[in-house]
Scaffold this active site. Structure first.
Site, short mmCIF file in Angstrom:
data_model
loop_
_atom_site.label_atom_id
_atom_site.label_comp_id
_atom_site.label_asym_id
_atom_site.label_seq_id
_atom_site.Cartn_x
_atom_site.Cartn_y
_atom_site.Cartn_z
N GLU A 181 -0.77 -8.94 -1.21
CA GLU A 181 -1.25 -8.40 0.07
C GLU A 181 -2.51 -7.58 -0.15
O GLU A 181 -2.68 -6.48 0.36
CB GLU A 181 -0.16 -7.58 0.76
N HIS A 205 6.90 5.05 13.11
CA HIS A 205 7.18 5.84 11.91
C HIS A 205 5.92 6.28 11.17
O HIS A 205 5.99 7.01 10.20
CB HIS A 205 8.03 5.02 10.92
N HIS A 239 14.27 5.35 12.95
CA HIS A 239 13.77 5.46 11.59
C HIS A 239 14.41 6.69 10.93
O HIS A 239 14.57 7.73 11.58
CB HIS A 239 12.25 5.59 11.58
N ASP A 275 0.80 -1.22 0.00
CA ASP A 275 0.00 0.00 0.00
C ASP A 275 0.83 1.28 0.00
O ASP A 275 0.36 2.33 0.42
CB ASP A 275 -0.92 0.00 1.23
N GLU A 277 -1.97 4.92 3.50
CA GLU A 277 -1.98 3.53 3.04
C GLU A 277 -3.37 2.97 2.84
O GLU A 277 -3.60 2.19 1.90
CB GLU A 277 -1.19 2.67 4.03
N ARG A 316 2.87 8.09 9.66
CA ARG A 316 2.65 9.51 9.40
C ARG A 316 1.56 10.09 10.31
O ARG A 316 1.67 11.23 10.76
CB ARG A 316 2.27 9.70 7.93
#
Length: 388
Positions: free
Chosen positions: A126, A217, A250, A104, A140, A219
Site C-alpha cells: 500500500e 475514529h 470504536h 501507515d 498516517e 485522531r
C-alpha cells in the site's frame, strides 16, 4: 504442490498490529504459503489488542510472535519507541531477508525503523498513498512518507500511487503496481460470512428505515470536529423519520465517550459493539448510506456499490471520488449538513451508486504482491548476517 522460487534465504517477516493491516496482510500470507522455499514469520504488535482475536482467523495460520506494546494513555512517541524495542530482538533472532509492513500505522513505521537499523531490506504494501497534507490524516501521512524512503520495494495499489512515489524520487524499478489485497479479503470474508444475530436484532428493530452506517475514529477528528459531526447526524436522523443511524463503537475512549454522550438514548440510533470483519461487511451491504472517516472503507464501498460520505476535506484515495461512489464531506461547520440536507440530491446519488470494478485492485492483487516479494528475494545476493 507449492511454487518454487529458488530462494534459499532466511525468508520474510510480516509485521502488523491493527485490524486493517491484518485484513490486508491475510491474503498475501496465503499466497506466500504456496511458495515451498519461502519461510514466513508473522509478528503481531497487537496495537489493537482487543480486536486481534477476531481477526487472526483471517490469516489461516498462526502468529509466530505477539508483542505487548499497548498501555493506557501512552503517547504516539511512547508507542513507537516501545514497538521498535520489542521488535528488535525478534528481528535479531529470526534474521529475515525481507521485512514487510502494510500501510501507515505506528506498527508499520516501527517495523520499518527496526528493520532499517538492522540492515534488513523493507517491502511496503500500500505504498504511495498521499494527501499532500502532513496533518491529514495524522500521523498516517507522515508515517507513510517516512516508510517510503526506507523501503527497497514498493507495492503501489494504483498507477496514481506509483506516480506519487516517482515524483518523490523513488526509482521506478523499485515500484510494482499490484492493486490492494483488501479486495481479496473482502470477497473471502463475504463468502464465509454467517448471519450475525446481533445485526439481525438491529435490523429487525429498524425494519423499513433507511439505515445510515457511521464509523469515526480519526485522531484529527477528536474534539470539536467529532462533536459537530455527531450532532449534525443526530439532527438529520431526528428530522427525517425514514432514516436510522447505526454506529459500531470504536474502542478508543476518546471516540466512545463522545459518541455515547451525544447519541445514546436517541430515537432510531443504534450504538453497537465492534464487529468482526465479516459482520461489518454485512452491515455495509445492508446500509442505505455510509458516513466515515476511515481509509479502508473508501476501498471497500466500490465493490459493494454503496454511497459514502467521507468525513474529511482531503483523501489519499481519490480513486473512490473519481469513481462516483464517495464524496468529501469536509471538516468545516456546515459542510456535512449541506450535503445531508440536499435531500433530493442525496437520495438520487445514493440510488445511482452501483457495484463497480474496484479501482483499487482485483482478486489477483495478493498474488502480484507475493510474486513481487519472490522476485525481489531471488534477485538478491545471500545477505551476510551479523550482530549489529
Amino acid at each position: 504442490m507449492g511454487k518454487s522460487s529458488s530462494i534459499v534465504h532466511g525468508g520474510i517477516m510480516m509485521i502488523a498490529g491493527t485490524r486493517p493491516e491484518l485484513i490486508k496482510v491475510a491474503p498475501v500470507v496465503s499466497e506466500l504459503a504456496r511458495y515451498d522455499d519461502i519461510r514466513i514469520v508473522i509478528v503481531s504488535t497487537a496495537q489493537q489488542a482487543d480486536l486481534l482475536p477476531a481477526f487472526l482467523n483471517l490469516l489461516d495460520t498462526e502468529v509466530d510472535y505477539c508483542l505487548s506494546v499497548m498501555s493506557a494513555g501512552q503517547s504516539l512517541n511512547a508507542l513507537l519507541a516501545k514497538t521498535v524495542a520489542a521488535l528488535d530482538p525478534v528481528i535479531t533472532k529470526e534474521q529475515p531477508d525481507l521485512i514487510v509492513v502494510q500501510g501507515d500505522t505506528t506498527s508499520a513505521l516501527a517495523g520499518a525503523l527496526a528493520g532499517r537499523m538492522r540492515g534488513i531490506p523493507l517491502a511496503h504494501i500500500e505504498a504511495g498513498l498521499r494527501t499532500g497534507d502532513a496533518d491529514k490524516p495524522f500521523p498516517e501521512e507522515t508515517n507513510r512518507r517516512l516508510i517510503s524512503h526506507m523501503a527497497a520495494l514498493h507495492c503501489a495499489p494504483t498507477r496514481r500511487n506509483r506516480a506519487e512515489l516517482v515524483r518523490e524520487g523513488i526509482a521506478p524499478r523499485d515500484i510494482v503496481v499490484t492493486g490492494n489485497p483488501v479486495v481479496s479479503s473482502l470477497q473471502n470474508a463475504l463468502r464465509i460470512a454467517s448471519t450475525s444475530l446481533a445485526l439481525e436484532g438491529v435490523f429487525t428493530r429498524l425494519e423499513g428505515l433507511k439505515p445510515i452506517v457511521l464509523t469515526t475514529h480519526r485522531r484529527e477528528s477528536f474534539g470539536v470536529t467529532l462533536d459537530r459531526n455527531l450532532r449534525t447526524l443526530r439532527a438529520f436522523v431526528l428530522k427525517h423519520p425514514e432514516t436510522a443511524l447505526i454506529v459500531p463503537m470504536h474502542p478508543n475512549p476518546n471516540v466512545k465517550e463522545t459518541v455515547t454522550r451525544i447519541l445514546s438514548d436517541t430515537e432510531r440510533v443504534a450504538l453497537i459493539d465492534p464487529l468482526d470483519y465479516a459482520s461489518f461487511l454485512q452491515l455495509i451491504q445492508r446500509a442505505w448510506l455510509v458516513v466515515s472517516d476511515s481509509g479502508g472503507i473508501q476501498e471497500e464501498v466500490a465493490s459493494m456499490g454503496k454511497a459514502l460520505l467521507v468525513l474529511r476535506s482531503v483523501t489519499e484515495r481519490p480513486e473512490a471520488i473519481d469513481a462516483g461512489v464517495a464524496r468529501l464531506a469536509g471538516e468545516w461547520p456546515g459542510q456535512l449538513e449541506a450535503l445531508l440536507e440536499d435531500w433530493d440530491g442525496l437520495k438520487s446519488w445514493v440510488k445511482s451508486v452501483k457495484p463497480i470494478p474496484n479501482p483499487f485492485g482485483d482478486q489477483r492483487s495478493a498474488m502480484r504482491i507475493a510474486q513481487a516479494f519472490a522476485d525481489y528475494l531471488s534477485a538478491q545476493p545471500q545477505r551476510e548476517r551479523v550482530a549489529l
